[in-house]
Design an enzyme around this catalytic site. Structure first.
Site, short mmCIF file in Angstrom:
data_model
loop_
_atom_site.label_atom_id
_atom_site.label_comp_id
_atom_site.label_asym_id
_atom_site.label_seq_id
_atom_site.Cartn_x
_atom_site.Cartn_y
_atom_site.Cartn_z
NE ARG A 174 -2.47 0.80 3.77
CZ ARG A 174 -3.31 0.59 4.77
NH1 ARG A 174 -4.60 0.39 4.55
NH2 ARG A 174 -2.88 0.53 6.00
CG ASP A 250 -9.02 2.24 14.00
OD1 ASP A 250 -10.13 2.57 14.46
OD2 ASP A 250 -8.83 1.14 13.45
P1 AMP Z 1 -9.09 -2.91 10.55
O1 AMP Z 1 -10.45 -3.40 10.91
O2 AMP Z 1 -8.48 -3.64 9.38
O3 AMP Z 1 -9.02 -1.44 10.39
O4 AMP Z 1 -8.15 -3.31 11.76
C1 AMP Z 1 -8.34 -2.88 13.08
C2 AMP Z 1 -7.14 -3.26 13.91
O5 AMP Z 1 -6.99 -4.68 13.94
C3 AMP Z 1 -5.82 -2.73 13.39
O6 AMP Z 1 -5.04 -2.42 14.52
C4 AMP Z 1 -5.26 -3.88 12.63
O7 AMP Z 1 -3.86 -3.83 12.51
C5 AMP Z 1 -5.70 -5.06 13.47
N1 AMP Z 1 -5.81 -6.31 12.69
C6 AMP Z 1 -6.75 -6.59 11.74
N2 AMP Z 1 -6.54 -7.82 11.23
C7 AMP Z 1 -5.45 -8.33 11.84
C8 AMP Z 1 -4.74 -9.56 11.75
N3 AMP Z 1 -5.10 -10.52 10.91
N4 AMP Z 1 -3.66 -9.72 12.56
C9 AMP Z 1 -3.28 -8.76 13.41
N5 AMP Z 1 -3.91 -7.58 13.55
C10 AMP Z 1 -4.99 -7.36 12.77
MG MG Z 2 -7.70 -0.08 10.10
#
Ligand code: AMP
Ligand code: MG
Length: 492
Positions: A174, A250
């Site tokens: 990205r 976030d």
């Molecule tokens: P997102 O919903 O993708 O915005 O993610 C929310 C949070 O969860 C962020 O801090 C991501 O880095 C973490 N996160 C999402 N998927 C994973 C994963 N498979 N392993 C570790 N952290 C994750």
């Molecule tokens: Mg995120």
């Protein structure tokens, strides 16, 4: 062989509590499935090198390019209204920053590149489906002219990830003008680290809002700048029928780019209450809720800045509030200007807002396809003999006729010839958007059949969204009832 990227890293030089130093985790057998050659060149990277076996290793996180200073950024965030003091890059690693051909600093980040100290219970990995979805939608947004992170590459890792089922793993590369979020400020503010907030604000001003540096009150100017860009961004989303799906703090970029494509989708028929995300049961992030939610997120940002705005908290709050109060007007101005263009008005008049709203109401009531209705309206602007193609999108076609009569009265007052109106409308109303059922079909072919031809074809179509491309006419069509995708998933 060492590979050199022209990195010039600045975030990794900020205080150590802003991030964790961590290298990507090598994978089994990386294979490049997509490289964005044009973007690579724009970033000053060699596309031939990236397409080589060494390049695939770099894009999978197995090999580090020379000059990389890999970090996982720390951030907090309000998720569906609940504050989580520590999130951070749980599955993303920032390799470093490069200066692109326009002189703009760009982060190069791997997403799905293994665990970090912020992974919590996650595996640090990404599944192929969501990686392809992000690639398609982010590149489509860029082509539609909407500020967004970009996608440089997608690789499959040769490893499986466990979700509800076992899925092929993948890494997305990205590119963003930065990955600093409202949640990055919240991380520091929640720890009472006012000096950290100031350091981050200074970094953001230098990087994204340089004009704020010479303002009388730089941090006020920063807040104002972030408000303006969010207002304009959300207006752009609404004008194109985009639903982000997870507008947590976030996932709100300080630079004003669309970021973190998860269960995002474009609307087919117009319905302001549309929600696709499986995790958004209350409709908090529904299409029409996006402007008030953006403001809610901006209030959280302003809270972080309070200690920088004034010595006395009450004064700081009052000044922040004055700035936040401008959001509604800024959003509305951008949104209304865009809507006027969508219906082909060259000027602004009293009554225009009601005129567009009545069209939208009729579309909602009659399940008219949002993208097609505006696209075909351009041809109706040239010649009323083309009304039929618009009418038939409405469950009750007479709803369009009534509206069209008023629209023609309004446009008749403008001096521009019909052809000019039609062309102006075609330049803002795309024929092609990444329709959800197409994305699902592409993912299915890649995941189940290792077939990337549909993915490539969809990208080809979306690279010229404002051209008719008669050979791809089917891609402009909404889904048949049985093709309709009702839910999208984060895939995390
Ligand atoms: P997102 O919903 O993708 O915005 O993610 C929310 C949070 O969860 C962020 O801090 C991501 O880095 C973490 N996160 C999402 N998927 C994973 C994963 N498979 N392993 C570790 N952290 C994750
Ligand atoms: Mg995120």
């Amino acid at each position: 062989m060492t590979v050199h990227f022209p990195f010039q890293n600045t975030y990794a030089a900020l205080p150590p509590n802003f991030f964790a130093r961590v290298a990507p985790t090598p994978v089994n057998s990386p294979r490049l499935v997509k490289l964005n050659r044009a973007l690579a060149i724009h970033l000053g990277l060699d596309p031939e090198l990236l397409a080589s076996p060494e390049g695939a290793e770099i894009l999978a996180g197995t090999r580090l390019p020379d000059g990389a200073d890999p970090i996982a950024m720390a951030y907090a965030g309000h998720q569906f209204g609940q504050f989580v003091p520590q999130l951070g890059d749980g599955r993303a690693i920032l390799l470093g920053e490069v200066i692109d051909a326009d002189g703009v600093r760009r982060d190069i980040q791997l997403k799905g590149s293994g665990p970090t100290p912020f992974s919590r219970l996650g595996d640090g990995r990404a599944a192929l489906g969501p990686v392809l979805r992000e690639y398609i939608v982010s590149e489509a947004m860029a082509t539609l002219g909407i500020p967004t992170t970009r996608s440089l590459a997608a690789v499959v890792t040769g490893e499986s990830v466990m979700r509800e089922t076992v899925l092929p793993g993948a890494v997305l590369t990205r590119v963003a003008s930065s990955h600093i979020r409202v949640g990055t400020f919240q991380f520091l503010a929640a720890r009472g680290d006012t000096e950290g907030v100031r350091r981050l604000a200074d970094h953001v001003i230098a990087r994204h809002y340089p004009q704020a540096a010479s303002a009388e009150r730089p941090y006020h100017a920063l807040l104002e700048g972030v408000i303006v860009r969010q207002a304009e961004l959300i207006a752009r989303w609404l004008l194109i029928g985009f639903i982000h799906g997870v507008m947590n703090t976030d996932n709100t970029s300080i630079s004003g780019e669309t970021i973190d494509y998860g269960p995002c989708a474009f609307m087919d028929h117009y319905d302001p209450a549309t929600v696709f995300s499986s995790i958004d049961q209350q409709g908090r992030y529904a299409y029409a809720n996006q402007p008030p939610i953006a403001l809610w997120n901006l209030v959280r940002f302003a809270e972080c800045l309070l200690p920088l705005l004034a010595d006395q908290q009450e004064k700081a709050i009052a000044e922040a509030k004055d700035l936040l109060d401008t959001f509604a007007g800024k959003f509305s101005t951008a949104h209304q200007a865009g809507l006027r263009k969508k219906i082909g008005l060259f000027s602004a008049r009293e009554g225009d807002e009601a005129l567009v709203q009545d069209l939208l109401d009729a579309m909602a009531k009659n399940q008219a396809d949002f993208t097609l209705a505006f696209r075909r309206l351009a041809e109706a602007a040239r010649d009323r003999a083309n009304d039929g193609a618009v009418r038939q999108l409405f469950a009750d076609p007479t709803a369009f006729d009534e509206w069209a009569a008023r629209w023609r009265q309004r446009t008749a007052d403008e001096p521009q010839p019909a052809e000019e109106r039609r062309n102006a409308m075609r330049a803002v109303n795309p024929a092609f958007i990444p329709r959800n059922h197409r994305i699902e079909a592409v993912i299915k072919a890649a995941v189940n059949g290792n077939d990337y031809a549909p993915f490539e074809e969809l990208l080809t179509v979306l690279s010229k969204p404002f051209d008719d491309q008669p050979e791809y006419a089917g891609y402009a069509e909404p889904p048949q009832p049985e093709q309709r995708v009702l839910q999208t998933f984060c895939g995390t």
